[in-house]
Design an enzyme around this catalytic site. Structure first.
Site, PDB file in Angstrom:
ATOM      1  N   VAL A 177       0.836  -1.200   0.000  1.00 53.11           N
ATOM      2  CA  VAL A 177       0.000   0.000   0.000  1.00 53.11           C
ATOM      3  C   VAL A 177       0.871   1.249   0.000  1.00 53.11           C
ATOM      4  O   VAL A 177       1.867   1.329   0.731  1.00 53.11           O
ATOM      5  CB  VAL A 177      -0.930   0.017   1.238  1.00 53.11           C
ATOM      6  N   ASP A 179       1.005   5.275   0.853  1.00 48.14           N
ATOM      7  CA  ASP A 179       0.372   6.334   1.639  1.00 48.14           C
ATOM      8  C   ASP A 179       0.978   7.666   1.192  1.00 48.14           C
ATOM      9  O   ASP A 179       2.129   7.973   1.502  1.00 48.14           O
ATOM     10  CB  ASP A 179       0.611   6.093   3.130  1.00 48.14           C
ATOM     11  N   GLY A 183       2.346  11.470   7.077  1.00 48.86           N
ATOM     12  CA  GLY A 183       2.428  12.027   8.417  1.00 48.86           C
ATOM     13  C   GLY A 183       3.388  11.258   9.298  1.00 48.86           C
ATOM     14  O   GLY A 183       4.490  10.887   8.876  1.00 48.86           O
ATOM     15  N   ILE A 204       6.607  15.405   3.189  1.00 45.07           N
ATOM     16  CA  ILE A 204       7.546  16.513   2.952  1.00 45.07           C
ATOM     17  C   ILE A 204       8.014  17.110   4.286  1.00 45.07           C
ATOM     18  O   ILE A 204       8.584  18.186   4.310  1.00 45.07           O
ATOM     19  CB  ILE A 204       6.912  17.598   2.046  1.00 45.07           C
ATOM     20  N   GLU A 207      10.770  16.061  10.133  1.00 39.72           N
ATOM     21  CA  GLU A 207      10.454  15.683  11.513  1.00 39.72           C
ATOM     22  C   GLU A 207       9.549  14.452  11.537  1.00 39.72           C
ATOM     23  O   GLU A 207       9.755  13.529  12.312  1.00 39.72           O
ATOM     24  CB  GLU A 207       9.775  16.848  12.236  1.00 39.72           C
ATOM     25  N   CYS A 360     -11.471  26.721  13.180  1.00 35.43           N
ATOM     26  CA  CYS A 360     -11.748  25.583  12.288  1.00 35.43           C
ATOM     27  C   CYS A 360     -12.869  24.705  12.846  1.00 35.43           C
ATOM     28  O   CYS A 360     -13.722  24.218  12.093  1.00 35.43           O
ATOM     29  CB  CYS A 360     -10.473  24.765  12.079  1.00 35.43           C
TER      30      CYS A 360
END
Length: 389
Positions: A177, A179, A183, A204, A207, A360
């Site tokens: 798979v 992703d 994250g 990208i 960290e 938000c």
């Protein structure tokens, strides 16, 4: 004549007072439509500490309103409900400052998410520090909307969301798979542990990549610091959770072409993304400047344009109201952990982050923005795709 154009100091001061008073009256009229006051009587009311806030908000939109809040120029006890009422009443649509014009033109005609600029959001937002995000998120570090259908807390909601994705993709042991925008590896680790799959993830954020590699050394997971456009391998399934918001309208088609190139003919692609209700809208200037650089929420029409001729839309599931609960849980965790970060990050960051999370939450509560999970196939699922919930 020069004197008349310039005006005396007294006349200039008088004009400023008149402008401020006019802005205040107009702002009060708009807020009244939403059931919001300016004297802090109700918990969602504004409390002005600087009389110039209404004029600034009317001139600059949310950028001016947000920066004024960061500066401590106004308060609202329940900031989330302030925004929910404001947006539900359509007040934001009645304010169209000229300052938005350049921002709108730039978003429409420039590729703000090209390969060079795509890394900016990682550096600005996702690389704030893993310790900071660990204090706010669930134990798996899932920085996307939870699924609260049968959940009683944040950890349960995030686990339910990850399992929902696995079931929608029909994962089976041994599958490979991809992703896109992995994250901290929450989906990849869950899918590997509970469904026996192998995963490749691209991000990208340095960290995130370093943290995930250190966290899951014994699982069949490959974390890469890489732009999605550079992927050219075949996978049984593809997932992208909370990354499409950073792709940008100029790159939607390239993104979908990349997914199409990398997905096996009988595979499924699950796209989990925040979305907007209108195609012709402009990215929020405050969010763009302080939170998600170059972010650009897609509309249903824009997703449709991007997949045209490439994918069959098997299913679209909207559970945007669940993002309200997720953001409120994040804010509660953030505020509880703040004493550990206060000295390093400062009061202005605290107000900025609180404004981000609660505004938000209010937007999702008002249903002004949505959360969609699309299930896409290349040739259509024979016999049809059965909805999973």
């Amino acid at each position: 004549m020069h004197t008349k154009l310039s005006g005396s100091p007294a006349s200039s001061a008088s004009a400023s007072v008149d402008n401020a008073s006019g802005s205040l009256r107009f702002a009060q009229e708009l807020l009244t439509r939403a059931g919001i006051g300016m004297h802090g009587v109700q918990p969602w009311d504004m409390t002005l500490k600087d009389p110039g806030v209404p004029a600034r908000a009317l001139a600059e939109g949310n950028l001016g309103l947000g920066e004024a809040y960061m500066n401590g120029d106004w308060e609202a006890e329940h900031l989330d409900e302030f925004f929910a009422r404001l947006l539900r009443a359509g007040v934001a649509d009645m304010v169209n400052p000229a300052a938005l014009l350049f921002h709108a033109v730039k978003a429409k005609f420039l590729n703000l998410q090209n390969k060079d600029r795509a890394w900016q959001v990682g550096e600005q937002h996702y690389d704030l520090g893993n310790e900071f995000y660990e204090s706010m998120l669930d134990p798996r570090m899932t920085y996307t909307c939870g699924y609260w259908k049968d959940a009683s807390d944040l950890a349960e909601a995030q686990t339910a969301k990850l399992d929902l994705i696995c079931r929608k993709l029909r994962l089976t042991p041994g599958q490979r798979v991809l992703d896109i925008g992995c994250g901290w590896g929450s989906f990849m680790s869950y899918a590997a542990q509970h469904y026996g799959v192998e995963c490749v993830g691209v991000t990208i954020s340095r960290e995130q990549c370093d943290w995930a590699k250190a966290r899951y050394p014994d699982l069949p997971l490959d974390f890469r610091l890489q732009d999605y456009r550079d992927i050219d391998e075949q996978f049984d399934h593809i997932v992208s959770v909370g990354m499409f918001e950073h792709v940008g309208r100029k790159n939607h088609r390239v993104y979908m072409e990349t997914a199409h190139r990398c997905l096996k003919d009988d595979g499924l692609f699950l796209l989990h993304t925040i979305g907007k209700n209108r195609r012709h809208s402009t990215p929020d200037r405050w969010i763009d400047k302080y939170i998600f650089r170059n972010g650009d929420l897609p509309s249903i029409g824009q997703v449709g344009d991007a997949i045209d001729g490439l994918f069959v839309a098997e299913d679209m599931h909207n559970f945007g109201a669940d993002y309200d609960k997720t953001l409120m849980a994040w804010c509660k965790n953030f505020e509880a952990a703040w004493p550990s970060f206060a000295e390093r990050m400062g009061e202005r960051f605290f107000r900025m982050w609180r404004y981000y999370l609660l505004s938000c939450a209010g937007a999702f509560r008002a249903r002004d923005i949505q959360l969609w999970q699309w299930v896409l196939s290349k040739k259509g699922v024979l016999g049809g795709y059965e909805r999973v919930s």
